[in-house]
Design a protein around this motif. Structure first.
Motif: not given
Length: 249
Positions: A44-46, A61-63, A173-174
């Motif tokens: 849901a965050v991604r 941790r990549e996204m 999301q970063t």
């Protein structure tokens, strides 16, 4: 134009009410709380369904970025007539105590494989696993908040000594670290409104009431007028005028 709400997801066992209350005291943007299944929170965050989420690591941790907020103690959920339930509330269970027990390992578990003998059936959710514990199928290890969430009269729990950590983290999301996300980070970390990492508070623009300004100006003119009149009278009279009158025969 109406500002869209800031959507904050959270998984079972996590209670965002305190942080939501602080947010609503500080922000005009509406905060929408979105309950999420454990296995669906990261997606849901991604995919942007929520701007951020309170969930249980690990995360990609990549996204995604994440900060751990706290860690929960783990407990063993057991029927009230089980031998483990006879232990005092303050007496923890050890992994050795569970070596011969049948243990349930739900698909949405984030703690890892439990000690003991795994049950032949793996329930899809913790909620279903709780039902199986009540049926006498096996025992279950969960964070304490989940044991409280699924409380039943026929079940109890005891703390697990040396059990796995059960952290809760804020995740987003970063590449979408917006001002609202930064503000939420400040809220969950306990920053004040005027902290250096928070948004600056706008200066006061309270105007001076017209009658106050007029009164002050009038008072100034009156005081200045009296002083000027006194000065003119003193100048006309001269410095020795009073003394000359006293000196007449």
């Amino acid at each position: 134009m109406t500002t869209p709400p800031f959507r904050l997801g959270y998984v079972p066992g996590v209670t965002p009410a305190k942080w939501a209350g602080i947010w609503r005291e500080r922000h005009r943007t509406e905060l929408e709380l979105v309950p999420l299944a454990v296995g669906d929170a990261e997606r849901a965050v991604r995919e942007g369904e929520v701007a951020a989420a309170l969930l249980r690591p690990p995360v990609d941790r990549e996204m995604l970025s994440a900060i751990v907020l706290y860690e929960e103690a783990c407990v063993v959920v057991t029927p009230i007539d089980h031998v483990i339930a006879a232990l005092d509330r303050d007496e923890p269970v050890t992994s050795e105590d569970l070596a011969d027990e049948v243990m349930l390992y739900p698909a949405d578990d984030v703690l890892g494989r439990p000690p003991g003998q795994l049950a032949g059936y793996r329930p899809p959710t913790t909620a279903e696993a709780i039902t199986l514990v009540a049926a006498g199928t096996g025992l279950l290890i969960v964070p304490q908040s989940l044991a409280r969430l699924h409380h039943r009269r026929d079940l109890t729990y005891r703390f697990l000594d040396g059990g796995p950590a059960a952290p809760v983290a804020l995740c987003w999301q970063t590449d979408r670290t917006t001002d609202e996300v930064e503000d939420l980070i400040g809220v969950v970390r306990g920053r004040t409104v005027n902290s250096s990492r928070g948004r600056p508070t706008p200066p006061s623009t309270k105007p001076v009431r017209p009658e106050q300004g007029a009164r002050s100006s009038s008072a100034g003119r009156g005081s200045g007028g009296r002083s000027s009149s006194a000065g003119r009278r003193s100048a006309r009279r001269g410095p020795n005028q009073r003394g000359n009158r006293r000196g007449r025969p």
